[in-house]
Write a protein that holds these residues in place. Structure first.
Motif, PDB file in Angstrom:
ATOM      1  N   THR A   1       0.832  -1.204   0.000  1.00 44.97           N
ATOM      2  CA  THR A   1       0.000   0.000   0.000  1.00 44.97           C
ATOM      3  C   THR A   1       0.865   1.252   0.000  1.00 44.97           C
ATOM      4  OG1 THR A   1      -1.784  -1.136   1.178  1.00 44.97           O
ATOM      5  CG2 THR A   1      -1.784   1.264   1.254  1.00 44.97           C
ATOM      6  N   TYR A   2       1.881   1.267   0.857  1.00 42.97           N
ATOM      7  CA  TYR A   2       2.792   2.417   0.891  1.00 42.97           C
ATOM      8  C   TYR A   2       3.503   2.588  -0.456  1.00 42.97           C
ATOM      9  CZ  TYR A   2       2.284   2.328   6.009  1.00 42.97           C
ATOM     10  OH  TYR A   2       1.793   2.352   7.291  1.00 42.97           O
ATOM     11  N   ALA A   3       3.947   1.477  -1.046  1.00 40.49           N
ATOM     12  CA  ALA A   3       4.672   1.552  -2.312  1.00 40.49           C
ATOM     13  C   ALA A   3       3.764   2.066  -3.428  1.00 40.49           C
ATOM     14  CB  ALA A   3       5.234   0.185  -2.678  1.00 40.49           C
ATOM     15  N   LEU A   4       2.510   1.636  -3.437  1.00 38.53           N
ATOM     16  CA  LEU A   4       1.577   2.109  -4.457  1.00 38.53           C
ATOM     17  C   LEU A   4       1.334   3.606  -4.330  1.00 38.53           C
ATOM     18  CD1 LEU A   4      -1.034  -0.803  -4.426  1.00 38.53           C
ATOM     19  CD2 LEU A   4       0.491  -0.186  -6.321  1.00 38.53           C
ATOM     20  N   ILE A   5       1.162   4.073  -3.111  1.00 32.05           N
ATOM     21  CA  ILE A   5       0.954   5.507  -2.898  1.00 32.05           C
ATOM     22  C   ILE A   5       2.177   6.300  -3.356  1.00 32.05           C
ATOM     23  CG2 ILE A   5       0.649   7.290  -1.138  1.00 32.05           C
ATOM     24  CD1 ILE A   5      -1.048   5.270   0.424  1.00 32.05           C
ATOM     25  N   ALA A   6       3.365   5.830  -2.968  1.00 29.41           N
ATOM     26  CA  ALA A   6       4.589   6.524  -3.362  1.00 29.41           C
ATOM     27  C   ALA A   6       4.754   6.531  -4.877  1.00 29.41           C
ATOM     28  CB  ALA A   6       5.794   5.852  -2.704  1.00 29.41           C
ATOM     29  N   ALA A   7       4.479   5.401  -5.519  1.00 26.54           N
ATOM     30  CA  ALA A   7       4.631   5.321  -6.976  1.00 26.54           C
ATOM     31  C   ALA A   7       3.668   6.258  -7.681  1.00 26.54           C
ATOM     32  CB  ALA A   7       4.406   3.879  -7.433  1.00 26.54           C
ATOM     33  N   ASN A   8       2.438   6.344  -7.204  1.00 27.71           N
ATOM     34  CA  ASN A   8       1.459   7.238  -7.826  1.00 27.71           C
ATOM     35  C   ASN A   8       1.884   8.690  -7.702  1.00 27.71           C
ATOM     36  OD1 ASN A   8      -1.328   6.022  -8.837  1.00 27.71           O
ATOM     37  ND2 ASN A   8      -0.623   4.726  -7.155  1.00 27.71           N
ATOM     38  N   VAL A   9       2.408   9.061  -6.542  1.00 22.27           N
ATOM     39  CA  VAL A   9       2.835  10.449  -6.341  1.00 22.27           C
ATOM     40  C   VAL A   9       4.035  10.780  -7.232  1.00 22.27           C
ATOM     41  CG1 VAL A   9       3.806  12.073  -4.672  1.00 22.27           C
ATOM     42  CG2 VAL A   9       1.928  10.571  -3.995  1.00 22.27           C
ATOM     43  N   VAL A  10       5.010   9.867  -7.292  1.00 21.14           N
ATOM     44  CA  VAL A  10       6.208  10.113  -8.106  1.00 21.14           C
ATOM     45  C   VAL A  10       5.844  10.226  -9.576  1.00 21.14           C
ATOM     46  CG1 VAL A  10       8.373   9.091  -8.894  1.00 21.14           C
ATOM     47  CG2 VAL A  10       7.808   9.071  -6.464  1.00 21.14           C
ATOM     48  N   VAL A  11       5.007   9.313 -10.070  1.00 19.27           N
ATOM     49  CA  VAL A  11       4.606   9.357 -11.477  1.00 19.27           C
ATOM     50  C   VAL A  11       3.856  10.656 -11.779  1.00 19.27           C
ATOM     51  CG1 VAL A  11       3.119   8.298 -13.215  1.00 19.27           C
ATOM     52  CG2 VAL A  11       4.578   6.868 -11.775  1.00 19.27           C
ATOM     53  N   PHE A  12       3.008  11.080 -10.852  1.00 21.43           N
ATOM     54  CA  PHE A  12       2.269  12.321 -11.064  1.00 21.43           C
ATOM     55  C   PHE A  12       3.221  13.506 -11.185  1.00 21.43           C
ATOM     56  CE2 PHE A  12       0.186  16.136  -9.359  1.00 21.43           C
ATOM     57  CZ  PHE A  12      -0.924  16.210 -10.186  1.00 21.43           C
ATOM     58  N   LEU A  13       4.202  13.573 -10.307  1.00 23.13           N
ATOM     59  CA  LEU A  13       5.138  14.697 -10.326  1.00 23.13           C
ATOM     60  C   LEU A  13       5.978  14.728 -11.598  1.00 23.13           C
ATOM     61  CD1 LEU A  13       6.362  14.696  -6.614  1.00 23.13           C
ATOM     62  CD2 LEU A  13       4.762  16.274  -7.691  1.00 23.13           C
ATOM     63  N   TYR A  14       6.219  13.553 -12.198  1.00 21.89           N
ATOM     64  CA  TYR A  14       7.048  13.493 -13.400  1.00 21.89           C
ATOM     65  C   TYR A  14       6.236  13.352 -14.679  1.00 21.89           C
ATOM     66  CZ  TYR A  14      11.347  13.301 -10.703  1.00 21.89           C
ATOM     67  OH  TYR A  14      12.408  13.616  -9.877  1.00 21.89           O
ATOM     68  N   THR A  15       4.914  13.487 -14.575  1.00 22.52           N
ATOM     69  CA  THR A  15       4.079  13.444 -15.783  1.00 22.52           C
ATOM     70  C   THR A  15       4.250  14.728 -16.575  1.00 22.52           C
ATOM     71  OG1 THR A  15       2.423  12.015 -14.726  1.00 22.52           O
ATOM     72  CG2 THR A  15       1.726  13.255 -16.656  1.00 22.52           C
ATOM     73  N   PRO A  16       4.660  14.644 -17.841  1.00 21.90           N
ATOM     74  CA  PRO A  16       4.798  15.869 -18.643  1.00 21.90           C
ATOM     75  C   PRO A  16       3.474  16.620 -18.723  1.00 21.90           C
ATOM     76  CG  PRO A  16       5.790  13.996 -19.762  1.00 21.90           C
ATOM     77  CD  PRO A  16       5.041  13.437 -18.588  1.00 21.90           C
ATOM     78  N   GLY A  17       3.549  17.917 -18.608  1.00 19.05           N
ATOM     79  CA  GLY A  17       2.331  18.723 -18.621  1.00 19.05           C
ATOM     80  C   GLY A  17       1.851  19.004 -17.218  1.00 19.05           C
ATOM     81  N   ILE A  18       1.734  17.962 -16.391  1.00 15.60           N
ATOM     82  CA  ILE A  18       1.382  18.173 -14.989  1.00 15.60           C
ATOM     83  C   ILE A  18       2.517  18.885 -14.287  1.00 15.60           C
ATOM     84  CG2 ILE A  18       0.848  17.057 -12.812  1.00 15.60           C
ATOM     85  CD1 ILE A  18      -1.413  16.893 -14.766  1.00 15.60           C
TER      86      ILE A  18
END
Length: 274
Positions: A18-35
């Protein structure tokens, strides 16, 4: 609408997945082009072109998933000025996309901070108990299975759509469905907007049943103006998939602890025994 903030249901092990999924979602969001561009203050057109190009490659598109109808022209992320003014450049895709794999990548993409934080709040509150009951590996597989079920269910209902589908909502809806099956009597602290945010402690079956009912109403287009931009049908399919997968685990699931102290915002009276 109620906002869950905490459940009264302790776990026996650390919910690393659960912790890893939350961390992965946040990291991917921060590195999403445009976002990331919007956070950095880039122009809105640049942000939009980058985001469109990224989503065309990594988001789920129903007609691609069901019919394998891949587009001939996609946004490249560049900007050009034409007779109608500046716009996003389109061209042949410079990548080979697997529609089946895009279901997995789309689970980690979100369109806004509100979209991301709302999903992660539900995963944080309800995911740890499901992981504790299933175990780390089985929970990871369960999460992915619910996400795939939600994406395919939505795509089958919208087989001709070319709009991208993103977000962890379908997989997290599966977590909520499993929680309803395994811990219906667990108490959940929620905030209810009624002039002010009123704190209440309600049984999980009320909180999650109400959430599912809203998704069913919204999926029909009633009571919400943006029904076309939110995949409520995917939430419903994911929720039902989570319930079905978790159902065999019911007999061996220990009940949550008896609630003590505050109940529905008031001090509960101690029970008398005879």
């Amino acid at each position: 609408m109620v906002i869950p903030v905490h459940d009264v249901n302790p776990v026996r092990s650390t919910p690393w997945v659960t912790y890893a999924l939350i961390a992965a979602n946040v990291v991917v969001f921060l590195y999403t082009p445009g976002i990331a561009g919007s956070v950095a203050g880039e122009g809105s057109l640049t942000q939009l072109c980058h985001l469109q190009a990224f989503l065309d490659q990594y988001a789920v598109v129903p007609r691609e998933l069901i019919h394998h109808q891949m587009p001939r022209l996609v946004p490249t992320g560049d900007i050009a000025v034409g007779p109608q003014g500046p716009g996003c450049v389109v061209g042949p895709p410079g990548y080979d996309k697997s529609p089946e794999l895009s279901v997995l990548t789309a689970m980690f993409l979100h369109g806004s901070w509100l979209h991301l934080l709302g999903n992660m709040l539900f995963l944080w509150i309800f995911g740890n108990n499901i992981e504790d009951r299933m175990g780390h590996l089985r929970f990871a597989l369960f999460y992915a299975a619910c996400g795939y079920a939600a994406s395919y269910g939505f795509a089958l209902l919208n087989a001709t759509s070319g709009d991208p589908l993103i977000g962890a909502s379908g997989a997290i809806a599966g977590v909520l469905g499993a929680y309803l099956v395994l811990y219906p009597k667990a108490r959940v602290w929620v905030l209810v907007p009624f002039l002010i945010f009123l704190p209440l402690r309600l049984p999980a079956w009320i909180v999650l049943g109400f959430w599912f009912g809203l998704q069913a109403v919204y999926s029909s287009g009633e009571g919400v103006s943006d029904a076309g931009t939110v995949a409520y049908a995917a939430h419903i399919v994911g929720f039902l998939a989570g319930m079905l997968i978790a159902w065999p685990l019911r007999p061996g699931t220990p009940p949550p602890p008896e609630p003590r102290g505050l109940l529905f915002g008031r001090q509960a009276r101690p029970r008398q025994t005879w």
